[in-house]
Enzyme design. Structure first.
Site, mmCIF file in Angstrom:
data_model
loop_
_atom_site.group_PDB
_atom_site.id
_atom_site.type_symbol
_atom_site.label_atom_id
_atom_site.label_comp_id
_atom_site.label_asym_id
_atom_site.label_seq_id
_atom_site.Cartn_x
_atom_site.Cartn_y
_atom_site.Cartn_z
ATOM 1 N N HIS A 263 0.840 -1.201 0.000
ATOM 2 C CA HIS A 263 0.000 0.000 0.000
ATOM 3 C C HIS A 263 0.879 1.256 0.000
ATOM 4 O O HIS A 263 0.747 2.126 -0.870
ATOM 5 C CB HIS A 263 -0.910 -0.029 1.233
ATOM 6 C CG HIS A 263 -1.842 1.130 1.331
ATOM 7 N ND1 HIS A 263 -3.174 1.042 0.989
ATOM 8 C CD2 HIS A 263 -1.653 2.414 1.729
ATOM 9 C CE1 HIS A 263 -3.740 2.230 1.159
ATOM 10 N NE2 HIS A 263 -2.851 3.074 1.611
ATOM 11 N N GLU A 264 1.787 1.329 0.950
ATOM 12 C CA GLU A 264 2.641 2.520 1.040
ATOM 13 C C GLU A 264 3.562 2.623 -0.173
ATOM 14 O O GLU A 264 3.862 3.717 -0.649
ATOM 15 C CB GLU A 264 3.452 2.513 2.343
ATOM 16 C CG GLU A 264 2.617 2.531 3.626
ATOM 17 C CD GLU A 264 1.505 3.572 3.621
ATOM 18 O OE1 GLU A 264 1.652 4.643 2.997
ATOM 19 O OE2 GLU A 264 0.458 3.294 4.241
ATOM 20 N N HIS B 158 1.678 4.328 -2.915
ATOM 21 C CA HIS B 158 1.733 5.788 -2.751
ATOM 22 C C HIS B 158 3.101 6.305 -3.194
ATOM 23 O O HIS B 158 3.215 7.338 -3.853
ATOM 24 C CB HIS B 158 1.543 6.173 -1.279
ATOM 25 C CG HIS B 158 0.124 6.136 -0.799
ATOM 26 N ND1 HIS B 158 -0.910 6.765 -1.454
ATOM 27 C CD2 HIS B 158 -0.436 5.567 0.303
ATOM 28 C CE1 HIS B 158 -2.037 6.572 -0.778
ATOM 29 N NE2 HIS B 158 -1.777 5.844 0.282
ATOM 30 N N HIS C 61 3.489 6.668 -6.857
ATOM 31 C CA HIS C 61 2.763 7.864 -7.292
ATOM 32 C C HIS C 61 3.661 9.104 -7.132
ATOM 33 O O HIS C 61 3.679 9.992 -7.984
ATOM 34 C CB HIS C 61 1.499 7.999 -6.435
ATOM 35 C CG HIS C 61 0.403 8.806 -7.056
ATOM 36 N ND1 HIS C 61 -0.755 9.099 -6.371
ATOM 37 C CD2 HIS C 61 0.261 9.394 -8.261
ATOM 38 C CE1 HIS C 61 -1.548 9.822 -7.151
ATOM 39 N NE2 HIS C 61 -0.959 10.017 -8.301
#
Ligand code: ZN
Length: 677
Positions: free
Chosen positions: A466-467, A470, A473
């Site tokens: 998940h991190e 990010h 991105h």
């Protein structure tokens, strides 16, 4: 020279952690604010007519030293703090809010921005420039810059009242949470609780110099008790106490505060020219309007409700064997856990040997390589704030430098809980230079011991992905303006890359790359992964209904329901709003809204729907990968070109459609969650 005021734009000049001492922060903040102010004055004192370049663009590149310094300081305050840093935070926070207020209320600056905004049709701006102009203009207009003086005063009064009320709301919830305790003196009353929870209850009692065990309404105490305690009378007592918080007609009651907050928010929105508070909030969201949120929620509700009702019946039947005639709220978590255990008997511990931290992070790197051609090289020449932090240089398939990447994995004193991604420097382009970002992830994973490496739970594995999503991105950002770069997107769009990445953790093709037993090297048995998948979807219909109920309640309070002026009974209003999503019988002495801190204390008002919204997005996006292959380079390139590199340069729905070809559909989520049968 103060190390915090030095520039660091390239991979070889990064944040100078080893030179920073606490005494540097305050003077650096003062100098950086002064510099930022001078940069603003430079814009407003310009005798030339306002243009996009001399006003909007300059504004976006102003305050750069201050932004960079704030990143370093507040990142450290989260990841490596101490009393002194916290004290400095207390001292500099007012300076920072004063500075941002000065900008917000700077009429000369607003007049220049507005002048450019009014000519926007004739300026031949790019999409990114149009977005930037709109964003800058709205940052003033949405705070009242267009109002006359009387209305400006009114707005400030409303804002002051609102900030007091939400503070009071939070204090009341806290006071009511702390006011209740369940003091148990007979061990039989704790039957069913895992040892860890019992231990914690004993410690809590000891802290208050009591014998026996203490259960409180704090989540770490409340949740295990509701999930495991066999004593139904005590569960009922605890659940009712929890549900009655700030709804007991005492001095900590929040009913009037809820009514006042929704009225003031409505009034504020009207004053600024919006129909309702929800319209105001959603203007800067991918969902755009309350109608769309309602339609989105009702559509999901309609499809998930049959499954939810089926599951509720299944759970009720299961509880009947225990003599429960009618399943109540305080039975939900308890029997869900029992049924889950019966159906899956999942042993989380048995999975951990397959997820050695080093293997998992390598897996994330390999996946980023297969999808986007990225290379991660661990390097020792990047300055760090703690010796445990790992530093990487990230390059693309051509060998071009893409980003600095910091990874900080283990808990320690001075680091706050949870996991997050952040940056020390954003990406931007100026004067033919594409200045690359410095991205960081911070986690609190299981530490290695003397005999064992760090072995992650499956939950930690998905958190890491998940991190890392990010982080991609942020790392792959490729925009001109810093305020539109990377994760600077509407917040119902920001979880797309992160939640999307998590999907690879469930795929055999991806797990085969890294999920190997740390001693034997044998690959993870896929039936174990399937079990995790199935158990993650267990009672998903009921879960979906619950999430939707909160989102719909939020929307009802803030625009989709009756006008706030006519609402006078919180409980009655809530009963109505929850009518379509109710499974358990209502508890008359309980109320959700009076303790719904997300929307009445924090910043989630008209935003609760985003949890489900993000799930629909990531499931729909991953469906595209499943259709074309989870390592399909073309699909990955579409994601890179239209989403990951684009930040907030265009409307999220347009970016998404360019990637996917259509607007997101909820079919993939319903399928993934097993709700389509
Ligand atoms: Zn996230």
């Amino acid at each position: 020279m103060n190390p915090l005021l030095q520039t660091f734009n390239t991979p070889h000049t990064t944040a100078p952690f080893s030179q920073i001492e606490n005494k540097h922060f305050k003077p650096a903040f003062k100098a950086a604010i002064k510099k930022a102010k001078a940069e603003i004055d430079d814009i407003t004192d310009n005798s030339e007519a306002p243009t996009f370049k001399n006003t909007i663009e300059k504004l976006d590149f102003s305050g750069y030293t201050l932004d960079r310094l704030s990143s370093i300081f507040f990142n450290l305050n989260s990841a490596e703090t101490n009393d002194e840093i916290q004290k400095i935070a207390q001292e500099v926070s007012p300076l920072l809010s004063e500075f941002s207020n000065d900008i917000r209320l700077n009429e000369k600056l607003f007049n220049r921005v507005k002048s450019v905004y009014d000519q926007r049709e004739n300026l031949e701006l790019s999409v990114e420039q149009t977005t930037l102009l709109d964003k800058k203009y709205k940052s003033f207009a949405r705070n009242g810059a267009n109002l006359n003086d009387t209305d400006k005063t009114k707005l400030r009064e409303i804002d002051m009242k609102l900030s007091k009320l939400s503070l009071q709301f939070g204090e009341n919830v806290l006071a009511e949470t702390n006011a209740f305790q369940l003091h148990l003196t007979d061990e039989i009353q704790l039957k069913g609780l895992p040892d860890g929870a019992k231990e914690a209850a004993k410690m809590a009692a000891k802290e208050k110099e009591l014998d026996g065990w203490l259960i409180t309404l704090d989540y770490p105490s409340y949740i295990p008790f509701m999930t495991y305690a066999d004593d139904i009378t005590l569960r009922e007592k605890l659940a009712k106490a929890f549900g009655a918080r700030a709804f007991q007609n005492n001095k900590h009651d929040n009913q009037q505060i809820v009514l006042d907050i929704v009225k003031l928010r409505h009034e504020r929105a009207n004053l600024l020219g919006y129909k309702t508070h929800a319209h105001f909030v959603l203007e800067e969201r991918m969902a755009e309007t309350p109608d769309k949120v309602i339609k989105f929620s009702n559509d999901l509700l309609e499809k998930a409700k049959p499954a939810a009702e089926r599951e509720f019946k299944q759970l009720s039947d299961f509880a009947k064997k225990d003599g429960i005639e009618k399943l109540q709220k305080w039975d939900g978590a308890y029997y869900s856990e029992k049924l889950k255990k019966q159906n899956f008997n999942l042993d989380q511990e048995a999975l951990k040997p397959y997820f050695k931290l080093e293997n998992v992070i390598d897996g994330a790197f390999i996946i980023a390589n297969r999808l986007f051609g990225l290379q991660f090289k661990e390097v020792q020449n990047i300055d760090k704030y703690h010796k445990e932090v790992k530093t990487y240089e990230v390059t693309n398939a051509n060998g071009d430098f893409i980003s600095v990447f910091y990874a900080d994995f283990f808990p320690r004193k001075g680091k706050r809980n949870g996991a997050w991604m952040t940056s020390y420097k954003s990406q931007w382009k100026k004067d033919n230079e594409n200045s690359r970002p410095h991205i960081s992830i911070v986690c609190n994973f299981t530490k290695p011991t003397e005999t064992k490496p760090s072995l992650l739970t499956f939950n930690e594995v998905t958190t890491l992905f998940h991190e890392f999503g990010h982080a991609l991105h942020g790392m792959l950002a490729n925009t001109v303006y810093p305020s539109l770069s990377g994760t600077s997107v509407y917040w119902d769009f920001v979880e797309l890359p992160s939640q999307l990445l998590e999907n690879w953790c469930y795929e055999k093709e991806a797990l085969d790359l890294f999920a190997k037993h740390y001693l034997t090297n044998e690959p993870i048995p896929m039936e174990m992964v399937q079990k995790i998948k199935d158990s993650a979807n267990f009672l998903e219909g009921m879960q979906t209904l619950r999430q939707l109920s909160f989102g719909l309640l939020d929307m009802q309070w803030h625009g989709a329901g009756e006008s706030p002026e006519t609402i006078n009974n919180v409980k009655e209003f809530e009963l109505n709003a929850l009518d379509d999503t109710r499974l358990y019988p209502d508890v008359a002495e309980n109320c959700m809204s009076t303790a719904f801190s997300h929307i009445f204390q924090g910043g989630y008002s008209s935003g609760y729907y985003s949890y489900k919204w993000a799930e629909v997005l990531d499931a729909d996006a991953f469906e595209y990968f499943k259709e074309t292959g989870i390592f399909n380079k073309e699909t990955a390139k579409k994601l890179l070109d239209n989403v990951l590199s684009q930040g907030g340069t265009d409307k999220p729905m347009d970016l998404y459609k360019r990637f996917r070809g259509n607007e997101p559909s909820n079919e993939a989520l319903l399928k993934r969650a097993g709700l389509t049968k």
